[in-house]
Design an enzyme around this catalytic site. Structure first.
Site, PDB file in Angstrom:
ATOM      1  N   GLU A  52      31.233  42.168  26.505  1.00 47.70           N
ATOM      2  CA  GLU A  52      32.693  42.237  26.346  1.00 47.70           C
ATOM      3  C   GLU A  52      33.240  41.180  25.394  1.00 47.70           C
ATOM      4  OE1 GLU A  52      31.136  42.389  29.250  1.00 47.70           O
ATOM      5  OE2 GLU A  52      31.858  44.131  30.377  1.00 47.70           O
ATOM      6  N   GLN A 115      33.591  43.554  42.118  1.00 51.84           N
ATOM      7  CA  GLN A 115      34.070  43.343  40.745  1.00 51.84           C
ATOM      8  C   GLN A 115      35.576  43.090  40.701  1.00 51.84           C
ATOM      9  OE1 GLN A 115      32.372  46.446  38.140  1.00 51.84           O
ATOM     10  NE2 GLN A 115      30.663  45.064  37.778  1.00 51.84           N
ATOM     11  N   LYS A 164      42.646  50.847  39.439  1.00 52.44           N
ATOM     12  CA  LYS A 164      42.052  52.183  39.301  1.00 52.44           C
ATOM     13  C   LYS A 164      42.955  53.277  39.885  1.00 52.44           C
ATOM     14  CE  LYS A 164      37.554  54.423  39.546  1.00 52.44           C
ATOM     15  NZ  LYS A 164      36.156  54.342  40.024  1.00 52.44           N
TER      16      LYS A 164
END
Lengths: 581, 186
Positions: A52, A115, A164
């Site tokens: 990333e 996460q 999400k």
């Protein structure tokens, strides 16, 4: 008729509406709905990175070379934390990028979910602004706001954290023109009265200097054009920070070269001895000022900056001008021309005579070798063999970066991408890929050191996958060269952990990635090897084995004023026995 | 000056200039910062102070415009004039900040703080505490046979003075709101 869609679709739609063509990213659990939407369309290209940090540096390279904001998309937790270095780099160098991060669903936030990381908390100090969007109805508007904030005022990185469940939920899409871009409207017009004071000072200055920086480049191509007009018409000398290289052409007659810690002798002494310093889009960084107390002691100082907090932060100035460089320079030129385009020609002639004496020192002189490649020689040859080509240069951080700034010439803005403020080793390789994606036909070269380059070498995989024919020109001295130099000069030659052990065979490494490797250790072979690199249609890793103990001069040790500069023993002044300041 | 003339291994050399620039006298300033009341805005403002090494002596925050979602943050800070200027410039450029007012520089202002002071004692101490509270126009908002909680409003200096007087009389605990301030006049 209102347009309902999922949050994930909104992200893609908003990016399209903002004119985004490329996204650099890496998928993960918390961004899968967005990746689904990317899969279902063809307008936005996704570049899959290998780490990333690479994605964010690529977005930076894309932004610096195009003037458009770069976009990165990463997942929650480690995806977001890996982006932090790139965000900080973009903040320090004022690069407009938009980073989208996935987040665990809203109902899981705060439970230490898999996460999960407090992304907006972690990135608050390293973004210009960030948002956690908890309501799908606000998602599109927030993305439009983010682009507005990233590109207005002093540019910088912004981040949007998207849980999400917000990506899955449906809501009405807010088009860009209906989005409230908040009250954030920084002032761009300079105060005409302050500009008038500056113009008066310009008319009577005997020893003026234009001290330019990255703000000229960020202000757009027009700013560089105006700067050139100003320099040509006034006859004032021009120097630039590392960030501003290219805003005034290296071939221009008023060009003094870069200033600062490893800047040119003539540039630093002109800064020290001037009577009028006009700072255009630079920020008096400590690598520029040296000892603040003794910085340019006899000059009046004007400072043009779009960020009011840059003014009087380090150096007190006499004429503060808050505004966009383009608009301010337009007004400066308009007023100065209207008053008859006057300068002190006799004073300027004397000033240039003094500058020419400083130039005669030839501060970049070095002792060449018939058997070993000197890093300066390698860059001189690279410059000679690529001159006039459609060329973009990125760098890593260290000695090679300073030599590149000294020995490569930039004729235009946006051609030079380097990590200035943060000094991020590992920046150059991913940045070069970002530049190449934006300019597929151009020659993109990353001037690197072997130690910096290894920090993000995994991105060669990205270069191969997306056919980005980036040239990795590694000046390999098997040392952490700048660290070694400081240890030699300032830490009693105790070389604590500053050599590169167990280096890979870079040619074999290139073969392992499926690209071309070139090794060169003889000055006689160098030109042919560089031409082979340029002509090869694909990525190249060029292992240029150079002198191991070369030091980078001139050098102003930290905390020293500009007129206490260390010069190479090869400079003209030493050969002629002249005593320097 | 050649590279060879530099003192080797000198510890006075650093990657940074370790001498501070200009030392001037520190001043106390009261700043009113009008911000968009959005999540994280307080953390953003406080983070600026801690990240750049500025001082916070007192901080109060509350939403003052419920329809416009504006909050007013009142910060009492200390620093040299250059640092105060820099704090204001840094605050002003933050995206959710609408306005920054330096009440110390803008002319006369009213500054008030509210304090709750718990004092424990019997006999003469208790009577003396009550008598002093009257002088300071503090109200009793809670009482037991051996304690009082006083409520008082005033400048931070007045609250300091009251707390000092209460200390020998059995001061147990004190809660202060921090300063709220407005400029005088219109």
């Amino acid at each position: 008729m209102s347009k309902q869609m999922t949050g994930a679709k909104m992200v893609v739609q908003a990016l399209k509406d903002q004119g985004v063509e490329v996204v650099f990213g890496y998928p993960g659990g918390a961004v899968l709905p967005i990746y689904d939407e990317l899969f279902l369309q063809n307008d936005i290209r996704h570049i899959l990175v290998r780490h990333e940090q690479g994605a964010v540096h690529m977005a930076e390279g894309y932004a610096r070379s195009t003037g458009k904001p770069g976009v990165a998309l990463v997942t929650s937790g480690p995806g977001a934390t890996n982006a932090v270095t790139g965000l900080t780099d973009a903040l320090m160098d004022s690069i407009p990028i938009v980073v989208l991060t996935g987040q665990v669903p809203t109902f899981m936030i705060g439970t230490d979910g898999f996460q999960e990381a407090d992304t907006v908390g972690i990135t608050r100090p390293c973004t210009k602004m960030n948002w956690l969007v908890k309501d799908t109805a606000k998602l599109a508007e927030t993305i439009h706001q983010a682009f507005h904030v990233a590109t207005h005022g002093r540019p910088g990185p912004v981040l949007i954290d998207i849980p999400k469940d917000v990506q899955f939920a449906n809501a009405e899409y807010t088009p860009a023109e209906k989005a409230k871009v908040s009250h954030y409207q920084p002032r761009t017009e300079g105060d005409p009265d302050q500009i008038a004071r500056l113009v008066e000072m310009m008319e009577s200055a005997e020893r003026p200097i234009l001290y330019t920086g990255g703000g000229v480049i960020n202000s757009g191509a027009r700013a560089s054009q105006l700067l050139r007009e100003l320099a040509e018409e006034t006859g004032f000398p021009v120097t630039s920070t590392l960030m501003g290289l290219g805003c005034y052409p290296a071939s221009g007659k008023n060009w003094l070269g870069m200033l600062g810690m490893h800047g040119l002798y003539e540039a630093n002494l002109a800064m020290h001895g001037c009577d009028l310093m006009i700072n255009i889009g630079a920020r008096f960084d400590d690598r520029i000022t040296g000892r603040v107390k003794d910085f340019s002691p006899r000059s009046k100082k004007a400072h043009i900056d779009i960020d009011p907090s840059s003014i009087n932060k380090v150096i007190r100035v006499d004429v503060p001008i808050v505004g966009d460089v383009t608009k301010v320079l337009e007004e400066v030129l308009r007023q100065w021309r209207a008053r008859g385009s006057r300068t002190d020609k006799a004073g300027l002639a004397k000033w240039w005579k003094q500058i020419d004496e400083w130039r005669a020192v030839k501060c970049l002189a070095y002792k060449n070798s018939a058997t070993t490649i000197k890093p300066q020689y390698a860059l001189e040859r690279l410059e000679a063999l690529t001159k006039g080509m459609d060329r973009y240069i990125t760098t890593e951080v260290g000695q090679h970066q300073m030599w590149a700034a000294q020995f490569l010439g930039f004729e235009d803005p946006n051609r030079w991408m380097t990590s200035g403020g943060l000094g991020t080793m590992g920046y150059g390789l991913p940045a070069s890929i970002g530049v190449q994606i934006a300019h597929p036909e151009a020659l993109v070269i990353n001037v690197a050191g072997e130690a910096s380059w290894l920090m993000n070498m995994q991105e060669m995989g990205t270069a191969m996958q997306f056919r980005a024919p980036v040239k990795q020109f590694i000046l390999n001295n098997e040392r952490l060269g700048m660290v070694r130099q400081w240890q030699e000069l300032l830490h009693g030659e105790r070389y604590s952990s500053s050599w590169s052990e167990s280096l890979p065979d870079f040619v074999k490494l290139a073969e392992a990635f499926g690209c071309k490797g070139i090794k060169c250790d003889d000055p006689k072979d160098l030109d042919d090897a560089i031409m082979e690199m340029i002509r090869y249609d694909g990525p190249v890793i060029f292992d240029c084995l150079v002198e191991k103990h070369e030091n980078c001069f001139p050098m102003i040790p930290s905390g020293k004023p500009h007129n206490e500069m260390l010069l190479s023993a090869d400079a003209e002044a030493f050969r002629s026995g002249a005593v320097l300041v | 000056m050649s590279a060879l003339n530099i003192k080797k291994g000198s510890t006075s050399h650093s990657a940074y200039d370790l001498r501070s620039a200009l030392s001037e006298v520190e001043e106390s300033h009261t700043l009113a910062v009008i911000v968009e009341n959005e999540p994280g805005v307080l953390a953003r403002v406080i983070g600026l102070f801690s990240g750049r090494g500025y001082n916070i002596d007192s901080l109060t925050v509350a939403e003052v415009d419920h329809t416009g979602h504006r909050s007013r943050i009142t910060i009492v800070t200390r620093g040299t004039p250059a640092v105060i200027d820099q704090i204001e410039a840094q605050l002003s450029r933050m995206v959710p900040v609408y306005a920054v007012h330096d009440l110390t520089m803008d002319g006369p202002s009213v500054q008030r703080e509210l304090a709750l002071v718990k004092v424990r004692g019997k006999g003469d101490h208790r009577i003396e505490a009550l008598r002093l509270a009257e002088i300071f126009r503090a109200n009793v908002v809670d009482s037991t046979l051996e304690s009082f909680v006083f409520e008082m409003t005033g400048t931070p200096e007045k609250i300091d003075a009251f707390a000092e007087l209460m200390r020998p009389l059995g001061l147990v605990e004190i809660a202060r709101t921090g300063v709220a301030a407005l400029s005088r006049g219109v």
